[in-house]
Motif scaffolding. Structure first.
Motif, mmCIF file in Angstrom:
data_model
loop_
_atom_site.group_PDB
_atom_site.id
_atom_site.type_symbol
_atom_site.label_atom_id
_atom_site.label_comp_id
_atom_site.label_asym_id
_atom_site.label_seq_id
_atom_site.Cartn_x
_atom_site.Cartn_y
_atom_site.Cartn_z
ATOM 1 N N ALA A 1 -4.385 -41.290 -72.121
ATOM 2 C CA ALA A 1 -3.176 -40.629 -72.613
ATOM 3 C C ALA A 1 -2.680 -39.642 -71.565
ATOM 4 N N GLY A 2 -1.897 -40.149 -70.629
ATOM 5 C CA GLY A 2 -1.392 -39.287 -69.575
ATOM 6 C C GLY A 2 -0.104 -39.826 -68.981
ATOM 7 N N THR A 3 0.701 -38.921 -68.445
ATOM 8 C CA THR A 3 1.989 -39.287 -67.853
ATOM 9 C C THR A 3 2.094 -38.708 -66.443
ATOM 10 N N TYR A 4 2.483 -39.555 -65.506
ATOM 11 C CA TYR A 4 2.741 -39.136 -64.120
ATOM 12 C C TYR A 4 4.242 -38.894 -64.008
ATOM 13 N N TRP A 5 4.610 -37.672 -63.615
ATOM 14 C CA TRP A 5 6.043 -37.373 -63.536
ATOM 15 C C TRP A 5 6.354 -36.498 -62.336
ATOM 16 N N TYR A 6 7.624 -36.441 -62.004
ATOM 17 C CA TYR A 6 8.124 -35.488 -61.019
ATOM 18 C C TYR A 6 8.857 -34.390 -61.791
ATOM 19 N N LYS A 7 8.695 -33.149 -61.319
ATOM 20 C CA LYS A 7 9.389 -32.018 -61.922
ATOM 21 C C LYS A 7 10.551 -31.597 -61.026
ATOM 22 N N PHE A 8 11.687 -31.272 -61.650
ATOM 23 C CA PHE A 8 12.833 -30.726 -60.930
ATOM 24 C C PHE A 8 12.832 -29.200 -61.061
#
Length: 550
Positions: free
Chosen positions: A309-316
């Protein structure tokens, strides 16, 4: 918990660390009031005594801290889980079981928990008491401590108010009635509270040790825990050795005598160490496998993969142009081809992320946007540039923490943004600890991060972005309606209504896009066949308590 250092395969935070959650949009069911069942035991291992009980692994990067009140990444979290026990601990069935708490009772209104603390000792021989828990929780909530995970304690009565300076720490709903009795009062009924207690921010700390040495958690010689292992040596950025804690209450079920960690950042070197017999394990959850080696490892049948249960994301950074504009942010998010990243780089069954909350606790099965929506992306970019008074975007900086995997993902997205939007993107990599500090201080335009669930509920992902200056927000984004919906969800007892409220909140998050979801995690690794009993939870945590060498 978890910022993931690696967030490619593991938080959290996975080439650094990650943060997490799951559960179909519904809170995880709590065990019956009055106590949990004993944690499932590991299978009998008569042969275990015949081999040296030493496990050799690679941490990939230096743990920023071994203090449960300050840790915010998966690397630190793994060391802390090995060296501390909370009131509960997650068993091999992925459910919470009594640990430092021998038993507990719950009031009829589900607002008051009373825990009986078992007879146990700290690694230095001091008794573990209820006062250690009261001190630890109030210390994490104290604004002076500056714990980025203090919000995990907001479920406790007056926890949020105390952390924001609106109430005194003495008013927080945790109190040691005596050495063996801890009373906890909650703001609202919290079905997953027993699971929360197994998370590090709820772990006890030794007041006497901290007051004698504020830097106690940075060296082996001064570190004191109450878990199955203790830190024997810590050669910073080089090596760490954990040994079995002879004072641990459940030491008879701890089979490993020693865990030896190297700290090698290069994944190719780590895999070579594994193949040469220098380490027993390579890849997730403490590191990542080299992307170029995954195909061959699959063909050889060596690779093991587990969805988490995990999400790889980019933050702005939403405070600085051009990403203070919603349309520009959405243009960048819509223009990338997530499936191509998975097929060509990741290669271990990840799923393109079109929302913040992972599939195990999904709120909107259809997602909130289309992968690779180029026509819409170009239109939004043109409109967004007009709104910020630009005719063309200046060069953009994309930051990530040092890792071959993060680098390849960043290079692929850099190429996609150039091809699809005509944007020049500069890549910038930093060592994990420095990277975290720069993200928290707003020294970035776009930055990589991953989040692995701390507990099985969507709120754990959505609450990250509730407050502009929240410890794990970094984007500086805030929305009053979003905040109000999260507050409503805390008071809604009807599970379906609560799920709808949280789905409405996630819709706002994706409409304004302070983060750009990229993919949902799997963890992949290789291990020697004689290594048994390493428990990896559905949230991406790793527990070596029951591990052994067959």
């Amino acid at each position: 918990m978890k910022k993931n250092v690696f967030a490619l395969v593991s938080s959290i935070a996975v080439l650094g660390t990650a943060l997490a959650g799951c559960g179909g949009g519904q809170p995880a069911a709590a065990p019956p009031a009055g106590g949990t069942t004993p944690a499932p035991s590991q299978p009998a291992t008569p042969a275990a005594e015949k081999k040296p009980q030493v496990l050799k692994m690679n941490l990939h990067s230096e743990p920023p801290t071994a203090d449960p009140g300050l840790a915010e990444d998966t690397t630190s979290g793994a060391i802390i889980l090995a060296t501390f026990d909370g009131l509960t601990r997650i068993g091999t069935d992925d459910k919470p079981h009594e640990a430092a708490a021998e038993s507990y009772t719950v009031s009829d209104d589900k607002l008051t928990y009373t825990f009986k603390i078992r007879d146990a000792k700290w690694s230095n021989g001091d008794p573990v008491t209820a006062h250690d828990f009261e001190y630890a929780w109030k210390r994490a909530l104290d604004p002076k401590t500056a714990s980025n995970y203090a919000y995990q304690l907001y479920y406790v009565k007056n926890g949020e108010k105390a952390n924001k300076g609106e109430a005194k720490l003495d008013e927080v709903g945790v109190k040691a009635l005596d050495d063996k009795t801890l009373e906890v009062k909650l703001e609202n009924p919290t079905p997953y509270f027993l699971e929360l207690l197994a998370f590090r921010t709820y772990f006890p700390v030794n007041k006497k040790v901290i007051e004698a040495n504020p830097k106690w958690a940075g060296e082996a010689s001064s570190h004191v825990g109450n878990g199955p292992f203790k830190i024997e040596s810590w050669e910073h950025k080089s090596k760490m050795v954990l040994v079995k804690n002879e004072n641990y209450w459940d030491k008879d079920n701890v089979k490993l005598e020693k865990i030896e960690f190297s700290m090698v950042e290069d994944e190719n070197t780590e895999l070579s160490m594994f193949e040469n017999g220098e380490i027993d394990w390579a890849g997730a959850p403490m590191s990542a496998l080299p992307t170029d080696a995954i195909s061959a490892l699959k063909e050889q049948g060596k690779i093991q993969t587990k969805p988490i249960a995990g999400t790889y994301w980019y933050k702005f950074n939403t405070e600085k142009p051009p990403f203070n504009n919603i349309k520009v942010r959405k243009a960048f998010a819509y223009s990338i081809d997530r499936q191509a990243l998975i097929d060509n780089i990741l290669q271990t069954g990840q799923i393109p992320a079109t929302g913040a909350v992972p599939p195990s606790m999904v709120l909107n099965p259809n997602g909130y946007f289309k992968d690779k929506d180029l026509e819409n992306a170009k239109k939004l970019l043109e409109e967004g540039l007009k709104e910020v008074g630009m005719s063309k975007l200046p060069p953009i900086t994309l930051s990530y923490n040092t890792s071959e995997a993060h680098k390849k993902i960043a290079e692929a997205i850099q190429d996609q943004w150039k091809k699809n939007l005509g944007v020049d993107v500069k890549l910038e990599n930093k060592e994990w600890k420095v990277y975290l500090e720069d993200m928290h201080e707003g020294n970035f335009q776009i930055g990589r991060m991953g989040w692995l669930g701390d507990f099985n509920d969507p709120i754990n992902f959505l609450e990250l972005f509730k407050d502009k200056m929240g410890g794990n927000n970094d984007t500086r984004w805030e929305n009053a309606k979003y905040k109000d919906l999260l507050n409503q969800s805390a008071k809604e007892s009807d599970l379906e209504k609560r799920k709808k409220i949280l789905a409405d909140a996630e819709q706002i998050l994706m409409d304004e896009m302070p983060i750009m979801p990229i993919y949902w995690y799997t963890q992949s690794w290789v291990q020697k066949p004689e290594v048994k009993g390493v428990h990896q939870t559905g949230l991406g945590d790793v527990d070596w308590k029951g591990a052994y060498i067959e």
